[in-house]
Design an enzyme around this catalytic site. Structure first.
Site, PDB file in Angstrom:
ATOM      1  N   ILE A 139       0.893  -2.126  -1.199  1.00 32.30           N
ATOM      2  CA  ILE A 139      -0.169  -2.703  -0.384  1.00 32.30           C
ATOM      3  C   ILE A 139      -0.506  -4.076  -0.961  1.00 32.30           C
ATOM      4  CG2 ILE A 139      -2.503  -2.444   0.514  1.00 32.30           C
ATOM      5  CD1 ILE A 139      -0.595  -0.265   1.485  1.00 32.30           C
ATOM      6  N   LYS A 140      -0.392  -5.119  -0.136  1.00 29.66           N
ATOM      7  CA  LYS A 140      -0.675  -6.480  -0.598  1.00 29.66           C
ATOM      8  C   LYS A 140      -2.173  -6.777  -0.483  1.00 29.66           C
ATOM      9  CE  LYS A 140       2.164  -9.900   0.484  1.00 29.66           C
ATOM     10  NZ  LYS A 140       3.041 -10.798   1.282  1.00 29.66           N
ATOM     11  N   ILE A 141      -2.750  -7.159  -1.608  1.00 25.81           N
ATOM     12  CA  ILE A 141      -4.172  -7.506  -1.661  1.00 25.81           C
ATOM     13  C   ILE A 141      -4.291  -8.895  -2.279  1.00 25.81           C
ATOM     14  CG2 ILE A 141      -6.421  -6.925  -2.637  1.00 25.81           C
ATOM     15  CD1 ILE A 141      -5.547  -4.002  -2.680  1.00 25.81           C
TER      16      ILE A 141
END
Length: 370
Positions: A139-141
């Site tokens: 998950i890209k944050i």
């Protein structure tokens, strides 16, 4: 013929593709890259998905189905993107298994409109993790100040994270602290650290774009001589910070519990200035234990004429510091450059999300009209 991509892989650089589309999945090019180009991972973003939807008709039947059942644009975006990412995860799963979970990862980005909203980012991360339902997902944050707490909270849930939009050494150090906090909480929450992963995406070419613009405005001989040097210097100093953080007792304790290091990932490695080598940000950032996610054009260019003859990062930290110091002496403020880049980066993320929404809105409308 020299197998340059193999040399890069053997030098310890994990080759990832900064692109994803259904055409790559159904046409077999993604699988071919895994088989022939030593591909070990995939990164995606809203701009990539918008381009995929515009350029191909592989989505037509699914868009028609979504339109028929009256799906909202947000629902359609979520379905189209998570389906592609899930399928890509399945393609990369053998790499994930072969590398013990180090590679074989596919990244999907949280809604960038949440970049400054911690709680909503964590909720979005959990929802994407649930929908895609593949343990080799990232998950890209974004590494905004608000994102740091979200990174820790997401990791604490046992969810693997690709931290994106890092420009400064100071923020990168904060990202690594957030990673340590999150992994310690994940351990305390009973999660298997050996199944988790994380990368820290340090943006490269955009640094030169901003710095070179300022150097061109100065116009002196020394300014011209420093063009194209800031980005590589910044990335090398980031790796020095990585070595320091992951050489501590704190990390040793986590590693003993099964954790894998949060590898630096060189992002934005396509060369934007035609005056520079088209493989500049690959050639000059070769070292063991990093990821380089590159557009297909950069990957092909490296396969043709790239160089991975030796380590071009370790041992060059003083040289990198001198570049930053010389820039400061000319009036190019490092702090101001990275601040501007983060603000622009968040705005670009928002813009790419709007572009994706506009593309899906148009596709749904066309499908509804028949």
């Amino acid at each position: 013929m020299t197998d340059r991509l193999r040399e890069l892989n053997d030098a310890g650089v994990a080759i990832w593709l900064d692109d994803l589309s259904r055409e790559r999945l159904t046409g077999g090019s993604l699988q071919r890259f895994v088989n022939e180009n030593y591909l070990k991972g995939v990164t995606s973003n809203p701009t990539i998905f918008a381009k995929a939807l515009t350029d191909a008709d592989e989505y037509a039947s699914e868009v028609a189905e979504l339109a028929e059942r009256g799906a909202t644009v947000d629902e359609a975006v979520r379905k189209l993107t998570t389906d592609d990412v899930r399928d890509a995860c399945d393609v990369l799963r053998p790499v994930y298994d072969r590398t013990g979970g180090v590679d074989g990862r596919v990244s999907i980005e949280v809604d960038p409109r949440l970049a400054r909203k911690t709680g909503e980012t964590v909720d979005e991360a959990k929802e994407l993790w649930r929908i895609v339902d593949r343990e080799n997902l990232y998950i890209k944050i974004p590494a905004t100040v608000e994102g740091l707490t979200a990174i820790t909270a997401t990791l604490a849930e046992g969810i693997s994270v690709n931290v994106t939009l890092i420009f400064s050494i100071e923020r990168y150090q904060a990202v690594m602290d957030a990673f340590f906090d999150g992994m310690e909480q994940a351990r305390d929450n009973g999660h298997d650290l050996s199944r988790m992963g994380s990368v820290a995406s340090f943006f490269v070419s955009r640094v030169d774009t901003e710095v070179d613009k300022r150097l061109d405005a100065i116009g002196s001989a020394e300014a011209r001589e420093l063009r194209g040097k800031a980005a590589v210097a910044n990335a090398r100093l980031a790796f020095e910070a990585y070595e320091q953080a992951f050489g501590t007792e704190r990390w040793a304790t986590l590693a003993a519990a099964g954790a894998k290091p949060q590898r630096p990932l060189w992002a934005s490695t396509g060369t934007k200035d035609p005056a520079y080598s088209d493989v500049l940000y690959v050639d000059e950032l070769v070292t063991d234990g990093v990821v380089n996610t590159m557009p297909e054009a950069t990957m092909n260019a490296f396969a043709d004429h790239g160089t991975a003859a030796g380590d071009t990062v370790r041992g060059r930290y003083d040289e990198a510091r001198q570049v930053i110091e010389r820039l400061e002496s000319l009036g190019v403020s490092y702090t101001d450059v990275v601040t501007v880049l983060e603000e622009e980066g968040v705005d670009k993320f928002d813009g790419s999300w709007e572009e994706l929404h506009a593309t899906v809105t148009e596709a749904l409308g066309k499908a509804a009209r028949g």
